[in-house]
Design a protein around this motif. Structure first.
Motif, mmCIF file in Angstrom:
data_model
loop_
_atom_site.group_PDB
_atom_site.id
_atom_site.type_symbol
_atom_site.label_atom_id
_atom_site.label_comp_id
_atom_site.label_asym_id
_atom_site.label_seq_id
_atom_site.Cartn_x
_atom_site.Cartn_y
_atom_site.Cartn_z
ATOM 1 N N VAL A 57 0.735 -1.163 -0.126
ATOM 2 C CA VAL A 57 -0.085 -0.057 -0.073
ATOM 3 C C VAL A 57 0.757 1.151 -0.053
ATOM 4 C CG1 VAL A 57 -1.557 1.256 1.543
ATOM 5 C CG2 VAL A 57 -2.124 -1.086 1.100
ATOM 6 N N VAL A 58 1.893 1.208 0.564
ATOM 7 C CA VAL A 58 2.732 2.483 0.892
ATOM 8 C C VAL A 58 3.513 2.629 -0.366
ATOM 9 C CG1 VAL A 58 4.869 3.424 1.928
ATOM 10 C CG2 VAL A 58 3.027 2.312 3.373
ATOM 11 N N ALA A 59 4.040 1.446 -1.048
ATOM 12 C CA ALA A 59 4.732 1.676 -2.283
ATOM 13 C C ALA A 59 4.045 2.338 -3.393
ATOM 14 C CB ALA A 59 5.586 0.079 -2.623
ATOM 15 N N ARG A 60 2.654 1.828 -3.405
ATOM 16 C CA ARG A 60 1.759 2.127 -4.520
ATOM 17 C C ARG A 60 1.036 3.513 -4.115
ATOM 18 N NH1 ARG A 60 -0.691 -1.838 -7.968
ATOM 19 N NH2 ARG A 60 0.948 -3.475 -8.209
ATOM 20 N N ALA A 61 1.040 3.963 -3.173
ATOM 21 C CA ALA A 61 0.393 5.415 -2.921
ATOM 22 C C ALA A 61 0.916 6.478 -3.648
ATOM 23 C CB ALA A 61 0.406 5.660 -1.500
ATOM 24 N N PRO A 62 -0.005 7.449 -3.986
ATOM 25 C CA PRO A 62 0.635 8.587 -4.726
ATOM 26 C C PRO A 62 1.463 9.533 -3.975
ATOM 27 C CG PRO A 62 -1.661 8.690 -4.512
ATOM 28 C CD PRO A 62 -1.332 7.676 -3.889
ATOM 29 N N ASP A 63 1.293 9.431 -2.366
ATOM 30 C CA ASP A 63 1.917 10.683 -1.758
ATOM 31 C C ASP A 63 1.961 10.121 -0.469
ATOM 32 O OD1 ASP A 63 -0.372 11.203 -0.414
ATOM 33 O OD2 ASP A 63 -0.855 12.587 -2.266
ATOM 34 N N PRO A 64 2.724 10.653 0.567
ATOM 35 C CA PRO A 64 2.943 10.349 1.829
ATOM 36 C C PRO A 64 1.500 10.303 2.607
ATOM 37 C CG PRO A 64 4.796 11.529 1.239
ATOM 38 C CD PRO A 64 3.768 11.725 0.273
ATOM 39 N N THR A 65 0.846 11.302 2.415
ATOM 40 C CA THR A 65 -0.368 11.472 3.157
ATOM 41 C C THR A 65 -1.259 10.272 2.909
ATOM 42 O OG1 THR A 65 -0.358 13.885 3.312
ATOM 43 C CG2 THR A 65 -2.461 13.046 3.745
ATOM 44 N N THR A 66 -1.446 9.984 1.740
ATOM 45 C CA THR A 66 -2.387 8.793 1.169
ATOM 46 C C THR A 66 -1.822 7.468 1.700
ATOM 47 O OG1 THR A 66 -2.750 9.861 -0.808
ATOM 48 C CG2 THR A 66 -3.480 7.766 -0.657
ATOM 49 N N ALA A 67 -0.502 7.217 1.543
ATOM 50 C CA ALA A 67 0.060 6.122 2.377
ATOM 51 C C ALA A 67 -0.260 5.810 3.723
ATOM 52 C CB ALA A 67 1.894 6.165 2.117
ATOM 53 N N ALA A 68 -0.128 7.000 4.449
ATOM 54 C CA ALA A 68 -0.359 7.027 5.988
ATOM 55 C C ALA A 68 -1.634 6.594 6.069
ATOM 56 C CB ALA A 68 -0.079 8.184 6.693
ATOM 57 N N GLU A 69 -2.717 7.088 5.276
ATOM 58 C CA GLU A 69 -4.017 6.750 5.649
ATOM 59 C C GLU A 69 -4.491 5.438 4.993
ATOM 60 O OE1 GLU A 69 -6.093 9.698 3.242
ATOM 61 O OE2 GLU A 69 -5.816 11.220 4.454
#
Length: 151
Positions: A57-69
């Motif tokens: 999920v973190v590797a595919r997220a577009p940005d750090p905020t989305t990755a954390a959520e």
């Protein structure tokens, strides 16, 4: 020819009783061992699933905020599905090569999930439940795209 008994006791039928008594004495710890190993295995599967899915999920997220959520949502789902103790789960994220901001584009992220598995039927008296808990740790590694965070 029939020899007379030297003792006056009648031992007839005691072998079955001894077999049942010894069988119960050996069967109870064996059943407990199976239950305890099952609980530990379930928690191990949960920790491995959490680490693997959070890394993806973190590797595919577009940005750090989305990755954390998204990683928080995945962890909550895994905790519920595998019955992990939410207070005992610890999540850490690190990057290779070492960078100032983790995760970052092109880095390899390492997600580590640790938890403690309480053994069944151990009472909470004198902290026995905490001292007999088995630590479980799982790691997952995922490569982050070089374009991560650019979209």
């Amino acid at each position: 020819m029939h020899l007379p008994r030297l003792s006056g006791k009648d031992d007839e039928g005691s072998a079955a009783l001894e077999f049942i008594a010894v069988g119960v004495i050996l069967l109870v710890p064996l059943i407990y061992l199976v239950i305890a190993l099952g609980a530990i295995q379930e928690q191990t599967f949960g920790a491995e699933a959490a680490a693997r899915h959070i890394a993806r999920v973190v590797a595919r997220a577009p940005d750090p905020t989305t990755a954390a959520e998204r990683s928080d949502a995945v962890l909550a789902g895994i905790v519920g599905e595998y019955g992990l103790d939410e207070d005992a789960v610890d999540l850490s994220l690190s990057c290779r090569p070492l960078v100032v901001e983790c995760p970052s584009a092109g880095a390899t992220i390492i997600v580590t999930v640790t938890t403690r598995v309480g053994l069944p039927l151990v009472p909470e008296v004198f902290g026995l439940d905490r001292s007999t808990a088995v630590p479980v740790q799982a790691e997952a590694v995922q490569k982050v795209s070089r374009r991560w965070g650019a979209e």
